[in-house]
Design a protein around this motif. Structure first.
Motif, PDB file in Angstrom:
ATOM      1  N   LYS A 103      72.984  32.681  50.032  1.00 35.72           N
ATOM      2  CA  LYS A 103      73.093  31.254  49.733  1.00 35.72           C
ATOM      3  C   LYS A 103      74.340  30.891  48.928  1.00 35.72           C
ATOM      4  CE  LYS A 103      70.462  29.617  46.452  1.00 35.72           C
ATOM      5  NZ  LYS A 103      69.303  29.121  45.681  1.00 35.72           N
ATOM      6  N   GLU A 104      74.519  31.487  47.754  1.00 33.12           N
ATOM      7  CA  GLU A 104      75.624  31.083  46.883  1.00 33.12           C
ATOM      8  C   GLU A 104      76.974  31.448  47.487  1.00 33.12           C
ATOM      9  OE1 GLU A 104      75.207  29.083  44.441  1.00 33.12           O
ATOM     10  OE2 GLU A 104      73.019  29.165  44.628  1.00 33.12           O
ATOM     11  N   PHE A 105      77.035  32.600  48.163  1.00 28.47           N
ATOM     12  CA  PHE A 105      78.258  32.989  48.864  1.00 28.47           C
ATOM     13  C   PHE A 105      78.609  31.934  49.911  1.00 28.47           C
ATOM     14  CE2 PHE A 105      80.589  34.920  52.318  1.00 28.47           C
ATOM     15  CZ  PHE A 105      81.495  35.774  51.707  1.00 28.47           C
ATOM     16  N   SER A 106      77.604  31.505  50.682  1.00 26.83           N
ATOM     17  CA  SER A 106      77.829  30.520  51.732  1.00 26.83           C
ATOM     18  C   SER A 106      78.311  29.197  51.157  1.00 26.83           C
ATOM     19  CB  SER A 106      76.543  30.304  52.538  1.00 26.83           C
ATOM     20  OG  SER A 106      76.159  31.503  53.189  1.00 26.83           O
ATOM     21  N   LYS A 107      77.693  28.772  50.062  1.00 30.26           N
ATOM     22  CA  LYS A 107      78.108  27.527  49.413  1.00 30.26           C
ATOM     23  C   LYS A 107      79.552  27.604  48.915  1.00 30.26           C
ATOM     24  CE  LYS A 107      73.603  25.954  47.643  1.00 30.26           C
ATOM     25  NZ  LYS A 107      72.826  25.691  46.395  1.00 30.26           N
ATOM     26  N   LEU A 108      79.948  28.772  48.481  1.00 27.58           N
ATOM     27  CA  LEU A 108      81.293  28.937  47.936  1.00 27.58           C
ATOM     28  C   LEU A 108      82.343  28.903  49.048  1.00 27.58           C
ATOM     29  CD1 LEU A 108      82.242  31.574  45.206  1.00 27.58           C
ATOM     30  CD2 LEU A 108      83.820  30.846  46.974  1.00 27.58           C
ATOM     31  N   VAL A 109      82.136  29.707  50.107  1.00 27.92           N
ATOM     32  CA  VAL A 109      83.214  29.874  51.083  1.00 27.92           C
ATOM     33  C   VAL A 109      83.278  28.754  52.111  1.00 27.92           C
ATOM     34  CG1 VAL A 109      83.138  32.377  50.816  1.00 27.92           C
ATOM     35  CG2 VAL A 109      81.887  31.324  52.705  1.00 27.92           C
ATOM     36  N   LEU A 115      86.723  28.252  47.708  1.00 26.98           N
ATOM     37  CA  LEU A 115      87.143  29.610  48.046  1.00 26.98           C
ATOM     38  C   LEU A 115      88.481  29.944  47.399  1.00 26.98           C
ATOM     39  CD1 LEU A 115      87.147  32.271  49.700  1.00 26.98           C
ATOM     40  CD2 LEU A 115      88.143  30.953  51.596  1.00 26.98           C
ATOM     41  N   PHE A 116      89.452  29.064  47.570  1.00 27.75           N
ATOM     42  CA  PHE A 116      90.779  29.309  47.011  1.00 27.75           C
ATOM     43  C   PHE A 116      90.736  29.366  45.488  1.00 27.75           C
ATOM     44  CE2 PHE A 116      93.761  27.754  50.663  1.00 27.75           C
ATOM     45  CZ  PHE A 116      93.144  28.650  51.521  1.00 27.75           C
ATOM     46  N   ASP A 117      89.960  28.488  44.880  1.00 21.97           N
ATOM     47  CA  ASP A 117      89.860  28.491  43.424  1.00 21.97           C
ATOM     48  C   ASP A 117      89.220  29.779  42.910  1.00 21.97           C
ATOM     49  OD1 ASP A 117      91.090  26.063  43.270  1.00 21.97           O
ATOM     50  OD2 ASP A 117      89.260  24.901  42.916  1.00 21.97           O
ATOM     51  N   ALA A 118      88.243  30.296  43.643  1.00 23.71           N
ATOM     52  CA  ALA A 118      87.564  31.527  43.222  1.00 23.71           C
ATOM     53  C   ALA A 118      88.503  32.727  43.254  1.00 23.71           C
ATOM     54  CB  ALA A 118      86.355  31.785  44.113  1.00 23.71           C
ATOM     55  N   ASP A 250      88.058  43.295  50.352  1.00 26.19           N
ATOM     56  CA  ASP A 250      88.348  43.039  48.943  1.00 26.19           C
ATOM     57  C   ASP A 250      87.871  41.647  48.552  1.00 26.19           C
ATOM     58  OD1 ASP A 250      89.327  43.097  46.356  1.00 26.19           O
ATOM     59  OD2 ASP A 250      91.444  42.961  46.933  1.00 26.19           O
ATOM     60  N   ALA A 251      88.174  40.655  49.399  1.00 23.21           N
ATOM     61  CA  ALA A 251      87.766  39.278  49.101  1.00 23.21           C
ATOM     62  C   ALA A 251      86.246  39.152  49.081  1.00 23.21           C
ATOM     63  CB  ALA A 251      88.367  38.326  50.130  1.00 23.21           C
ATOM     64  N   ILE A 252      85.582  39.710  50.073  1.00 19.37           N
ATOM     65  CA  ILE A 252      84.118  39.621  50.139  1.00 19.37           C
ATOM     66  C   ILE A 252      83.489  40.272  48.915  1.00 19.37           C
ATOM     67  CG2 ILE A 252      82.076  40.410  51.414  1.00 19.37           C
ATOM     68  CD1 ILE A 252      83.830  40.112  53.984  1.00 19.37           C
ATOM     69  N   SER A 253      84.008  41.419  48.514  1.00 20.27           N
ATOM     70  CA  SER A 253      83.484  42.115  47.332  1.00 20.27           C
ATOM     71  C   SER A 253      83.659  41.281  46.072  1.00 20.27           C
ATOM     72  CB  SER A 253      84.198  43.460  47.177  1.00 20.27           C
ATOM     73  OG  SER A 253      83.797  44.115  45.984  1.00 20.27           O
ATOM     74  N   ARG A 254      84.842  40.694  45.895  1.00 21.40           N
ATOM     75  CA  ARG A 254      85.096  39.866  44.715  1.00 21.40           C
ATOM     76  C   ARG A 254      84.176  38.643  44.686  1.00 21.40           C
ATOM     77  NH1 ARG A 254      90.370  40.580  42.220  1.00 21.40           N
ATOM     78  NH2 ARG A 254      91.543  42.233  43.260  1.00 21.40           N
ATOM     79  N   LEU A 255      83.980  38.024  45.837  1.00 19.94           N
ATOM     80  CA  LEU A 255      83.147  36.823  45.894  1.00 19.94           C
ATOM     81  C   LEU A 255      81.677  37.156  45.635  1.00 19.94           C
ATOM     82  CD1 LEU A 255      84.862  35.160  48.975  1.00 19.94           C
ATOM     83  CD2 LEU A 255      85.047  34.422  46.591  1.00 19.94           C
ATOM     84  N   CYS A 256      81.218  38.290  46.134  1.00 20.30           N
ATOM     85  CA  CYS A 256      79.834  38.707  45.865  1.00 20.30           C
ATOM     86  C   CYS A 256      79.634  39.040  44.387  1.00 20.30           C
ATOM     87  CB  CYS A 256      79.454  39.891  46.746  1.00 20.30           C
ATOM     88  SG  CYS A 256      79.132  39.446  48.468  1.00 20.30           S
ATOM     89  N   GLN A 257      80.671  39.554  43.749  1.00 17.94           N
ATOM     90  CA  GLN A 257      80.587  39.786  42.298  1.00 17.94           C
ATOM     91  C   GLN A 257      80.467  38.458  41.560  1.00 17.94           C
ATOM     92  OE1 GLN A 257      83.846  42.260  40.953  1.00 17.94           O
ATOM     93  NE2 GLN A 257      83.421  43.844  42.456  1.00 17.94           N
ATOM     94  N   ILE A 258      81.182  37.454  42.028  1.00 18.23           N
ATOM     95  CA  ILE A 258      81.118  36.128  41.408  1.00 18.23           C
ATOM     96  C   ILE A 258      79.730  35.517  41.576  1.00 18.23           C
ATOM     97  CG2 ILE A 258      81.962  33.746  41.576  1.00 18.23           C
ATOM     98  CD1 ILE A 258      84.716  34.943  42.324  1.00 18.23           C
TER      99      ILE A 258
END
Length: 354
Positions: A103-109, A115-118, A250-258
Motif C-alpha cells: 500500500k504505502e509503496f504504491s501511494k509513494l511511487v 517518488l522524486f522527492d523520496a 537499489d531504488a525499490i530497496s530504498r523505497l521499501c526502507q522508507i
C-alpha cells in the motif's frame, strides 16, 4: 480455471492476456475482463471470453459492482493492471487470490513528485521541480534547472507521455502550458538524452522472483506527438544490463526502507540515460507495460509467473531469476498487429528477399 484481468480494454491488460494464452499451464483457462469500456477496440476485439463494464475506481459504486462480479464469476485469481486499481486493491483488499505491490509503496511511487522527492538525495532520479501553471506563467519565474528541460503532466498515474515536451527556452514553457490547458500542474526535470529503458521486477514476500529489462527505441505514431514519445513502442529490444538492473533494485530497496514494507507484486522501473547514458529513473509503474507479451514471446512469461505467485503455485516457477536474450534481438509493434519478437535483426539489400 477462471482468471479475471482488470483494465481489460487497455494495451497493457491485453498484453497480459496474450502472455497467459501462450502459457501451456493456462491454455484451458477462461479469461474474463472488466473495464470502464471507453476503448471500444478492446471491447470488440474478442480476445476475452467476456468483458464487464465497471465504473471508475473513484466512483462510490466501484466496490459494490466489482464484488458482484467476483461473487458471480468466482475466479481462481485476479490480475489487477491499471495503476489506480492497483492502488485501491493494495489498500482495500478483496477475498480472492491476487498479488500487488504494498500500500504505502504504491501511494509513494504513483506520484512522480513523491517518488522524486523520496530519492532526491541520490543520483537515481533526475533533478526536478513541480510547478503550477500560475508559477510557470509568473513573469518573474526563473527556471532553476536551465534549458533544455523536460516538461510533462505532474499528476499521479499519468502515462503515454501525457503533456510531455522538450522545452529549449522560457517561451517554449509558456507556450506548452498554454496549449495544454487541461493540465494544472507540471513537472520540470533535467532533460536526459540517452536510451529509454524499462526494468520489470517481480517480487513475493520481499524476495526477487524474476527480473527483465527492455529498451524502447522508436514509438508508434511518434510524429503526432511533439515530444516524439507516445508511450507505445514500435521498435525495441530485450536487454541484459547489470546497471539498469541494479539501479531498479537499489531504488525499490530504498523505497521499501522508507515505507517499512516487504515488496510484493510487479513493478516496472522506467529510466532514461543521461549524457553518459547512465540510467536515471523517470517513473515507477505499479503495473504491466506493453512489453509483457514480448518477454513471453522470448520465453520469459512474466504474466505466467505473476499468476502462479498469486495462486501460491510458486513451486511451478522455473528457478532462474533472469533470462539471457540474444544480443541483436528486436521487438516490433504496429497499430494493427500483435508484437513480433525477432531473435536477430538482419540487414537486407534492395532486390533481396527476406
Amino acid at each position: 480455471m477462471k482468471v479475471i484481468i482488470t483494465g481489460a480494454c487497455a494495451v497493457s491488460a491485453r498484453s497480459v492476456l496474450r502472455s497467459l494464452k501462450m502459457s501451456p499451464l493456462f491454455e484451458s483457462t477462461e479469461f474474463v475482463g472488466w473495464d470502464m469500456c471507453n476503448l471500444l477496440y478492446g471491447v470488440y476485439e474478442g480476445i476475452f471470453d467476456r468483458i464487464y463494464k465497471v465504473p471508475a475506481v473513484s466512483d462510490v459504486s466501484y466496490r459494490a459492482v466489482v464484488e458482484d462480479i467476483l461473487n458471480k464469476e468466482k475466479p481462481d485469481a485476479v490480475i489487477v493492471v491499471p495503476e489506480v486499481e492497483v492502488l485501491y486493491w493494495s489498500e482495500y483488499t478483496f477475498d480472492v487470490p491476487y498479488i500487488v505491490p504494498p500500500k504505502e509503496f504504491s501511494k509513494l511511487v504513483i506520484s512522480k513528485e513523491r517518488l522524486f522527492d523520496a530519492l532526491k538525495d541520490t543520483r537515481l532520479v533526475p533533478k526536478h521541480i513541480t510547478l503550477t501553471v500560475n508559477e510557470i506563467e509568473d513573469p518573474s519565474f526563473i527556471n532553476p534547472l536551465g534549458f533544455p528541460v523536460w516538461i510533462r503532466d505532474g499528476a499521479a498515474g499519468t502515462a503515454s507521455g501525457k503533456g510531455a515536451f522538450k522545452a529549449t527556452c522560457y517561451d517554449d514553457l509558456k507556450a506548452w502550458v498554454k496549449i495544454n490547458q487541461g493540465i494544472m500542474q507540471f513537472q520540470l526535470s533535467e532533460f536526459l538524452p540517452g536510451g529509454n529503458y524499462g526494468c520489470f521486477c517481480l517480487f513475493k514476500k520481499g524476495k526477487l522472483i524474476k527480473i527483465a529489462q527492455a529498451e524502447r527505441i522508436e514509438y508508434i505514431m511518434a510524429k503526432v506527438a511533439i515530444s516524439g514519445v507516445t508511450g507505445n513502442t514500435s521498435k525495441g529490444r530485450l536487454l541484459n544490463d547489470e546497471l539498469i538492473k541494479n539501479t531498479a533494485l537499489d531504488a525499490i530497496s530504498r523505497l521499501c526502507q522508507i515505507t517499512g514494507e516487504e515488496m510484493n507484486g510487479l513493478v516496472v522501473v522506467d529510466m532514461k540515460g543521461d549524457t553518459n547514458n547512465i540510467p536515471i529513473i523517470t517513473e515507477i509503474n505499479i503495473r504491466h507495460v506493453a512489453f509483457s507479451s514480448s518477454f513471453a514471446s522470448a520465453g520469459f512469461n512474466i504474466s505466467e509467473f505473476q499468476l502462479l505467485l498469486a495462486l501460491d503455485r510458486d513451486n511451478e516457477i522455473s528457478p532462474e531469476v533472469e533470462k539471457f536474450f540474444p544480443p541483436y534481438n528486436l521487438i516490433l509493434r504496429d497499430v494493427d498487429g500483435a508484437p513480433i519478437y525477432i531473435t536477430e535483426e538482419k540487414a537486407f539489400n534492395i532486390g533481396e528477399s527476406i
